[in-house]
Design a protein around this motif. Sequence first.
Motif, PDB file in Angstrom:
ATOM      1  N   TYR A  28      32.902  39.439  25.428  1.00  0.00           N
ATOM      2  CA  TYR A  28      32.192  40.587  26.137  1.00  0.00           C
ATOM      3  C   TYR A  28      31.425  39.563  27.034  1.00  0.00           C
ATOM      4  CZ  TYR A  28      33.592  44.522  23.324  1.00  0.00           C
ATOM      5  OH  TYR A  28      34.263  45.390  22.675  1.00  0.00           O
ATOM      6  N   TYR A  72      41.270  34.742  31.434  1.00  0.00           N
ATOM      7  CA  TYR A  72      40.378  35.362  31.657  1.00  0.00           C
ATOM      8  C   TYR A  72      40.504  36.013  33.358  1.00  0.00           C
ATOM      9  CZ  TYR A  72      37.657  33.618  27.901  1.00  0.00           C
ATOM     10  OH  TYR A  72      37.231  33.185  26.700  1.00  0.00           O
ATOM     11  N   LYS A 130      36.669  39.510  32.435  1.00  0.00           N
ATOM     12  CA  LYS A 130      37.625  40.383  31.415  1.00  0.00           C
ATOM     13  C   LYS A 130      38.520  39.566  30.604  1.00  0.00           C
ATOM     14  CE  LYS A 130      41.004  44.313  31.385  1.00  0.00           C
ATOM     15  NZ  LYS A 130      41.646  45.205  32.293  1.00  0.00           N
ATOM     16  N   VAL A 156      44.272  45.718  27.546  1.00  0.00           N
ATOM     17  CA  VAL A 156      44.648  44.889  28.629  1.00  0.00           C
ATOM     18  C   VAL A 156      46.280  45.439  28.849  1.00  0.00           C
ATOM     19  CG1 VAL A 156      45.507  42.640  29.503  1.00  0.00           C
ATOM     20  CG2 VAL A 156      43.174  43.020  28.348  1.00  0.00           C
TER      21      VAL A 156
END
Lengths: 122, 108
Positions: free
Chosen positions: A111, B36, B45, B58
């Motif tokens: 996160y 990412y 993300k 995803v």
Amino acid sequence: QVQLQESGPGLVKPSQTLSLTCTVSGGSISSGTYYWSWIRQPAGKGLEWIGRIYTSGSTDYNPSLKSRVTISVDTSKNQFSLKLSSVTAADTAVYYCARTDYGDYEYYFDYWGQGTVVTVSS
Amino acid sequence: DIQMTQSPSTLSASVGDKVTITCRASQSISTYLAWYQLKPGKAPKLLIYKASSLQSGVPSRFSGSGSGTEFTLTISSLQPDDFATYYCQQYNTFSEWTFGQGTKVEIK
């Protein structure tokens, strides 16, 4: 759903101290097997990991920044913070906070906050 | 410290194309690698961890492979939402996590 949000001044003068806070919502910062990190991205450059703090308060820092960095945690506010001293224009960047769940010994960032722009200029 | 080198730096592609990004480590990192996706103004993300494990939520058009020093991120059929910058990250060295320099995927 865990959310992270960075906050702090967008403009810092050279030689001063940059201070940012990351507020965690959707879960307790002190529960679970988590590291809490700061990461930055200078304009036009790649990502750089700055350092991390454990819920116990122990810290680890990028060796290249170690002499200028302090990361702390305030569990009562569900926040952790970054201080970077003696800043120069080279510290101008987007600063992100992020979480790592080390429960399975895989140290990726699951996160992230959306980032905050900090400019170092007089 | 372990250096991560991505190629290419920029990639121009069209919707529907198959896209492959490479990440090379300066020394072996086993499968301690993540990928990412970054977009301006949005939270980065996580796409892939442990070199080839797809993060929950995803799309399956994203896949990762590799071990040791060479890794790839593949997008099987590029979608409009996939135009972004992609970064690899090694976490083999616990004392210093490092990223590649990024690969920008642009519209051709």
